[in-house]
Scaffold this active site. Structure first.
Site, PDB file in Angstrom:
ATOM      1  CB  CYS A   1     -64.411  -7.845  73.723  1.00 47.44           C
ATOM      2  SG  CYS A   1     -64.773  -8.149  71.978  1.00 47.44           S
TER       3      CYS A   1
ATOM      4  CG  HIS B   1     -64.767 -16.715  65.072  1.00 46.19           C
ATOM      5  ND1 HIS B   1     -65.208 -17.120  63.833  1.00 46.19           N
ATOM      6  CD2 HIS B   1     -63.694 -15.915  64.844  1.00 46.19           C
ATOM      7  CE1 HIS B   1     -64.428 -16.582  62.904  1.00 46.19           C
ATOM      8  NE2 HIS B   1     -63.517 -15.843  63.485  1.00 46.19           N
TER       9      HIS B   1
ATOM     10  CG  HIS C   1     -64.419 -10.829  62.379  1.00 50.58           C
ATOM     11  ND1 HIS C   1     -65.316 -11.876  62.330  1.00 50.58           N
ATOM     12  CD2 HIS C   1     -63.687 -11.023  63.495  1.00 50.58           C
ATOM     13  CE1 HIS C   1     -65.119 -12.678  63.358  1.00 50.58           C
ATOM     14  NE2 HIS C   1     -64.141 -12.186  64.078  1.00 50.58           N
TER      15      HIS C   1
ATOM     16  CB  CYS D   1     -65.169  -4.181  66.470  1.00 45.69           C
ATOM     17  SG  CYS D   1     -64.281  -3.542  67.900  1.00 45.69           S
TER      18      CYS D   1
ATOM     19  CG  HIS E   1     -58.893 -13.262  62.264  1.00 46.76           C
ATOM     20  ND1 HIS E   1     -59.819 -12.249  62.247  1.00 46.76           N
ATOM     21  CD2 HIS E   1     -59.113 -13.953  63.410  1.00 46.76           C
ATOM     22  CE1 HIS E   1     -60.562 -12.315  63.337  1.00 46.76           C
ATOM     23  NE2 HIS E   1     -60.160 -13.336  64.064  1.00 46.76           N
TER      24      HIS E   1
ATOM     25  CD  GLU F   1     -59.455  -7.398  63.809  1.00 44.43           C
ATOM     26  OE1 GLU F   1     -58.519  -6.610  64.054  1.00 44.43           O
ATOM     27  OE2 GLU F   1     -59.988  -8.096  64.685  1.00 44.43           O
TER      28      GLU F   1
ATOM     29  CB  THR G   1     -58.705  -5.382  67.390  1.00 43.16           C
ATOM     30  OG1 THR G   1     -59.546  -6.479  67.003  1.00 43.16           O
ATOM     31  CG2 THR G   1     -58.869  -4.234  66.399  1.00 43.16           C
TER      32      THR G   1
ATOM     33  CB  CYS H   1     -59.571  -3.496  71.445  1.00 42.15           C
ATOM     34  SG  CYS H   1     -59.955  -5.146  72.044  1.00 42.15           S
TER      35      CYS H   1
END
Length: 267
Positions: A7, A35, A67, A89, A117, A119, A155, A183
């Site tokens: 991405c 990852h 993240h 990001c 996670h 992020e 996201t 996103c």
């Protein structure tokens, strides 16, 4: 599938890490840049080493992964005089700032995402860790009714689950403000995955060194390969759902590896 591979945010982070590798001095990523152990390994070969804490870096460049991190990390790095390369990001950055604004406006913050996670952790850190993190409809049903509620989303969260949870949260507050921070790349890949699944006999999912059937991280890549070779079941077509961080090399390798086990294979 029409949409696959890195991405935008992941591609950007890897490019920034490669640029840092070509510059003078030592470079480090705070945690793995993405990852994907293959990409992390190639960066390490170029001299970009992953570390867990800012305190692990004596000098040089610290790369913040896609993240994101909390504000305290920036402060600690600046105090040590480190050069900071912020590869967060842009979509994650927006989610962080949206979470911050929700708290500043005196609203109850709800974050949709995976609690552990990185992020999601970074988003909550920008909100002073005051967010309530949920990732399913059951948790949403248990929330108390509040006067004002703001919602921020991981996201890479499922857009389908997002819609069903928001339906529940609309009953939890008369003043609900939703920041749909999923996103576009995630939405496109999810739609492509659904379309792909409609046209194959077996759908698999993989990411990093793991390759799984339906349930994340349940089978390792090689285990799945051996299963495909030994099973008496035969599939005319098989589809592979790779997460947002496999590069084109990884996608091609997976396609070549499994393509001969069935008459059709698609990613």
């Amino acid at each position: 599938a029409e949409n696959h591979g890195f991405c935008y945010g992941v591609k950007r982070a890897v490019e920034m890490a490669n640029e840092a590798a070509n510059s003078d001095g030592k470079s480090y990523t705070l945690g793995p840049i993405i990852h994907n152990p293959q990409v992390v390994g190639r960066l390490e070969d170029k001299g970009v080493s992953p570390v867990q804490e800012v305190s692990d870096i004596e000098e040089g460049t610290m790369i913040i992964r896609s993240h994101g991190v909390g504000p305290a990390i920036y402060e600690e790095a600046e105090e040590k005089g480190l050069n900071i390369v912020d590869a967060t990001c842009p979509h994650v950055k927006k989610a962080q700032q949206d979470a911050k604004s929700v708290i500043e406006d005196g609203m109850t913050l709800v974050i949709l995402g995976e609690k552990n996670h990185p992020e999601v952790k970074s988003i909550n850190l920008w909100a002073n860790n005051e967010g309530i993190i949920i990732q399913d409809e059951e948790s949403a049903e248990k929330l108390q009714i509040v006067e004002k509620m703001g919602v921020v989303v991981q996201t890479t969260f499922s857009q389908f689950k997002f819609n069903s949870i928001i339906d529940i949260l609309e009953k939890k507050s008369k003043n609900l403000k939703v920041f749909k921070t999923i996103c576009n790349a995630t939405q496109e890949r999810q739609n492509s995955a659904v379309e792909l699944a409609r046209n194959v006999d077996l759908m698999t999912e993989g990411g990093g060194k793991h390759f799984v059937i339906l349930q994340r991280d349940s089978l390792q890549y090689e285990v799945f390969y051996r299963w495909m070779r030994c099973t008496k079941q035969r599939f005319r077509t098989t589809g592979a759902l790779l997460r947002a961080n496999p590069d084109n090399w990884r996608t091609l390798r997976v396609s070549n590896r499994f393509g001969h086990l069935c008459s059709g294979f698609a990613t």
